[in-house]
Write a protein that holds these residues in place. Structure first.
Motif, short mmCIF file in Angstrom:
data_model
loop_
_atom_site.label_atom_id
_atom_site.label_comp_id
_atom_site.label_asym_id
_atom_site.label_seq_id
_atom_site.Cartn_x
_atom_site.Cartn_y
_atom_site.Cartn_z
N ASN A 58 51.17 -14.27 -12.66
CA ASN A 58 49.88 -14.55 -12.43
C ASN A 58 48.88 -14.61 -13.54
OD1 ASN A 58 50.81 -12.52 -10.03
ND2 ASN A 58 49.79 -14.60 -9.49
N THR A 59 48.00 -15.33 -13.54
CA THR A 59 47.04 -15.66 -14.87
C THR A 59 45.88 -14.59 -15.00
OG1 THR A 59 45.81 -17.18 -13.41
CG2 THR A 59 47.54 -18.21 -14.62
N LEU A 60 45.26 -14.70 -15.84
CA LEU A 60 44.19 -13.96 -16.37
C LEU A 60 42.94 -14.38 -15.13
CD1 LEU A 60 44.03 -13.67 -20.33
CD2 LEU A 60 44.93 -12.00 -18.51
N SER A 61 42.87 -15.69 -14.77
CA SER A 61 41.86 -16.12 -13.89
C SER A 61 42.17 -15.28 -12.59
CB SER A 61 42.00 -17.53 -13.58
OG SER A 61 41.64 -18.41 -14.71
N GLU A 62 43.40 -15.20 -12.02
CA GLU A 62 43.83 -14.39 -10.89
C GLU A 62 43.68 -12.84 -10.95
OE1 GLU A 62 47.33 -17.20 -9.38
OE2 GLU A 62 47.91 -16.22 -11.08
N LEU A 63 43.67 -12.44 -12.26
CA LEU A 63 43.06 -11.15 -12.50
C LEU A 63 41.74 -10.95 -12.34
CD1 LEU A 63 44.40 -8.30 -13.50
CD2 LEU A 63 43.81 -9.17 -15.82
N GLY A 64 40.68 -11.93 -12.70
CA GLY A 64 39.57 -11.74 -12.30
C GLY A 64 38.98 -12.48 -10.90
N ALA A 65 40.08 -12.71 -10.03
CA ALA A 65 39.60 -13.33 -9.07
C ALA A 65 38.87 -12.69 -8.03
CB ALA A 65 40.87 -13.96 -8.28
N GLN A 66 38.18 -13.61 -7.05
CA GLN A 66 37.48 -12.93 -5.84
C GLN A 66 38.19 -11.88 -5.15
OE1 GLN A 66 35.59 -16.30 -3.52
NE2 GLN A 66 36.32 -17.82 -5.10
N ASN A 67 37.35 -11.13 -4.68
CA ASN A 67 38.17 -10.02 -3.85
C ASN A 67 39.37 -9.41 -4.44
OD1 ASN A 67 36.23 -10.32 -1.86
ND2 ASN A 67 37.45 -11.93 -1.09
N THR A 68 39.21 -9.02 -5.66
CA THR A 68 40.44 -8.64 -6.42
C THR A 68 39.77 -7.08 -7.25
OG1 THR A 68 41.53 -10.64 -6.81
CG2 THR A 68 42.15 -8.78 -8.34
N SER A 69 40.70 -6.24 -7.08
CA SER A 69 40.24 -4.85 -7.43
C SER A 69 40.05 -4.91 -8.80
CB SER A 69 41.48 -3.93 -7.22
OG SER A 69 41.46 -3.84 -6.01
N TYR A 70 39.07 -4.38 -9.40
CA TYR A 70 38.45 -4.22 -10.79
C TYR A 70 38.60 -5.72 -11.56
CZ TYR A 70 39.83 0.57 -9.90
OH TYR A 70 39.70 1.91 -9.66
N ASN A 71 38.25 -6.62 -10.77
CA ASN A 71 37.84 -7.95 -11.28
C ASN A 71 36.93 -8.28 -12.15
OD1 ASN A 71 36.04 -7.78 -9.54
ND2 ASN A 71 36.27 -10.10 -8.78
N TRP A 72 36.03 -7.18 -12.21
CA TRP A 72 34.54 -7.24 -12.97
C TRP A 72 35.09 -7.03 -14.51
CZ3 TRP A 72 33.52 -2.60 -15.42
CH2 TRP A 72 34.34 -1.45 -14.83
N VAL A 73 36.10 -6.32 -14.75
CA VAL A 73 36.27 -5.79 -15.97
C VAL A 73 36.81 -6.76 -17.15
CG1 VAL A 73 38.06 -4.40 -17.37
CG2 VAL A 73 37.26 -3.51 -15.26
#
Length: 201
Positions: A36-51
């Motif tokens: 999984n990419t960094l884009s998916e790390l910051g994806a919609q409805n993803t825990s702590y994506n704001w970080v």
């Protein structure tokens, strides 16, 4: 002040590396640092994506601040840097679809993220190539071209070996901003003979 911004750039860069490695352990279940990419790390409805998105925004802002002082007078490269950074910034505003696509998410926002993500890669490659034309040292010219080629190869590898796209993308980010850090500190440039390369007459 120029030195202060450069030091801040270095710290944000290090923070990006740390977050990209550690945050996956605290995010949505099923996230893989390999797949999984960094884009998916910051994806919609993803825990702590704001970080990670805040880190991307901070990295965008400090890169352009340092870039302006570094590329003063070379507006073609500066414009390309702007396009690269604006595209990168927008990937933190318009978010990727979540890993679990059964969750409710904004499809249009996901499409915009894809557009800006692609633009980020394209403009970075063109920018690094443009720098090869204005830097003085031959080894810096070669390095700039190699960075562009490696970014292209790793981007292609993300599609060919999708099970490792998370690693490939992290490699692109670490290389790209690491090179920018090096270039902003060590590159010196030719005096442009053509006024088209200058911001001022």
């Amino acid at each position: 002040m120029k030195k202060v911004f450069y030091i801040l750039f270095r710290y944000v860069y290090i923070l990006m590396i740390i977050v990209s490695i550690i945050l996956p352990f605290f995010t949505t279940e099923g996230y893989s640092i390999f797949k999984n990419t960094l884009s998916e790390l910051g994806a919609q409805n993803t825990s702590y994506n704001w970080v990670i998105n805040i880190v991307f925004i901070a990295l965008s802002c400090i890169t352009i601040i340092v870039g302006i002082t570094h590329l003063k007078g070379y507006y073609i490269s500066l414009i390309l840097l702007f396009l690269f950074i604006i595209s990168f910034f927008m990937t933190a505003i318009f978010l990727h679809a979540p890993i679990d696509t059964s969750l409710d998410f904004n499809h249009f926002e996901d499409e915009l993220h894809s557009v800006f993500s692609t633009a980020t890669g394209i403009f970075f490659c063109i920018y690094s190539l443009s720098v090869s034309f204005i830097t003085k040292k031959f080894d810096h010219k070669i390095l700039s071209i190699l960075v562009s080629l490696v970014a292209l190869i790793l981007s292609y590898s993300m599609f060919v070996h999708s099970d490792f796209r998370g690693i490939y993308q992290r490699g692109i980010f670490i290389m790209a901003f690491g090179w920018l850090l090096y270039a902003f500190k060590n590159y010196t440039y030719l005096d442009p003979k053509n006024r088209i390369l200058k911001l001022k007459k």
